[in-house]
Design a protein around this motif. Structure first.
Motif, PDB file in Angstrom:
ATOM      1  N   ARG A  32       0.836  -1.211   0.000  1.00  0.00           N
ATOM      2  CA  ARG A  32       0.000   0.000   0.000  1.00  0.00           C
ATOM      3  C   ARG A  32       0.866   1.255   0.000  1.00  0.00           C
ATOM      4  N   THR A  76       2.549   1.630  -3.441  1.00  0.00           N
ATOM      5  CA  THR A  76       1.636   2.003  -4.517  1.00  0.00           C
ATOM      6  C   THR A  76       1.180   3.450  -4.394  1.00  0.00           C
ATOM      7  N   ILE A  77       0.861   3.881  -3.170  1.00  0.00           N
ATOM      8  CA  ILE A  77       0.434   5.270  -2.975  1.00  0.00           C
ATOM      9  C   ILE A  77       1.584   6.224  -3.304  1.00  0.00           C
ATOM     10  N   SER A  78       2.793   5.873  -2.871  1.00  0.00           N
ATOM     11  CA  SER A  78       3.957   6.700  -3.216  1.00  0.00           C
ATOM     12  C   SER A  78       4.161   6.733  -4.728  1.00  0.00           C
ATOM     13  N   ALA A 134       1.863   6.394  -6.978  1.00  0.00           N
ATOM     14  CA  ALA A 134       0.805   7.220  -7.573  1.00  0.00           C
ATOM     15  C   ALA A 134       1.168   8.700  -7.495  1.00  0.00           C
ATOM     16  N   VAL A 135       1.777   9.096  -6.379  1.00  0.00           N
ATOM     17  CA  VAL A 135       2.215  10.491  -6.233  1.00  0.00           C
ATOM     18  C   VAL A 135       3.277  10.829  -7.273  1.00  0.00           C
ATOM     19  N   SER A 163      -4.124   8.198 -11.791  1.00  0.00           N
ATOM     20  CA  SER A 163      -3.242   8.033 -10.629  1.00  0.00           C
ATOM     21  C   SER A 163      -4.019   8.128  -9.323  1.00  0.00           C
ATOM     22  N   MET A 207      -4.613   5.322  -6.164  1.00  0.00           N
ATOM     23  CA  MET A 207      -4.626   5.509  -4.709  1.00  0.00           C
ATOM     24  C   MET A 207      -5.886   4.893  -4.103  1.00  0.00           C
ATOM     25  N   THR A 227      -5.766   1.113  -3.929  1.00  0.00           N
ATOM     26  CA  THR A 227      -4.843   0.645  -2.894  1.00  0.00           C
ATOM     27  C   THR A 227      -5.413   0.848  -1.502  1.00  0.00           C
ATOM     28  N   ALA A 228      -6.159   1.934  -1.336  1.00  0.00           N
ATOM     29  CA  ALA A 228      -6.717   2.240  -0.015  1.00  0.00           C
ATOM     30  C   ALA A 228      -7.726   1.200   0.442  1.00  0.00           C
ATOM     31  N   CYS A 285     -11.871   1.100  -8.912  1.00  0.00           N
ATOM     32  CA  CYS A 285     -10.752   2.047  -8.929  1.00  0.00           C
ATOM     33  C   CYS A 285      -9.592   1.523  -9.777  1.00  0.00           C
TER      34      CYS A 285
END
Length: 202
Positions: free
Chosen positions: A28, A31-33, A35-36, A76, A80, A83-84, A99
């Protein structure tokens, strides 16, 4: 003896569950990083196109390069969201699939729009031909994989919106993701000389 076996079995299961939980958290965060960084790559690529076109006195804005940027950023953000939904408790599969599917669809359209704008951009400015060739190849590869997925029984606008039941769709989910990331890595090559501030020469 049986009590000891059951106790050891429970300890092993507990360790496995802790490992899975740790891997999900790491996945998680990664993946979030990611996406940023994807969002930043879209923004930097847009700025590079605008600034380079302006330096060569070419009006690229009439071809709307921001459309690809907005679609890429939207995709992107959906990444997020997908992944959330991964957690250690109840997993909202429908929201995750929605998503994740939108991540693919928006970014695929973004890639195709970038390729269209890049073809105009490079043909007018006569620069970065190698970068354009790679983008065209990657766009064609993504298109081929989308066609393969449609032959697997999915309509285009339903791509990735259903749970994956075929081996081909499972494979294509990963190959298209890596193809998209490969396309976005070309941005790094494009923006290597981008300067966000102009320095006046005395």
């Amino acid at each position: 003896l049986s009590t000891s076996i059951i106790k050891n079995h429970s300890q092993i299961l507990g360790s496995v569950q802790q490992l899975i939980t740790t891997l999900i958290i790491v996945f998680r965060l990664g993946t979030i990083s990611g996406a940023v960084f994807l969002i930043l790559s879209h923004i930097l690529s847009y700025l590079w196109i605008i600034y380079t076109a302006r330096d060569h006195a070419f009006n690229i804005r009439k071809y709307r390069p921001e459309i690809g940027t907005v679609m890429g950023i939207t995709g992107s953000l959906f990444l997020m969201g997908s992944t959330a939904t991964l957690d250690t408790g109840k997993h909202n599969t429908n929201w995750h699939v929605f998503c994740a599917g939108n991540f693919f669809v928006w970014n695929i359209f973004s890639v195709w729009w970038y390729t269209y704008v890049s073809a105009i951009f490079y043909s007018k400015l006569k620069i970065g031909v190698s970068s354009l060739i790679v983008k065209v190849i990657m766009s064609g590869l993504i298109l081929y994989q989308v066609i393969l997925d449609s032959h697997a029984g999915n309509k285009f606008f339903d791509l990735f919106q259903e749970r994956l039941h075929s081996k081909l769709s499972n494979i294509l989910e990963y190959t298209i993701a890596f193809s998209l990331l490969g396309f976005f890595l070309i941005f790094a090559y494009d923006v290597r000389k981008l300067k966000l501030a102009y320095i006046s020469k005395k």
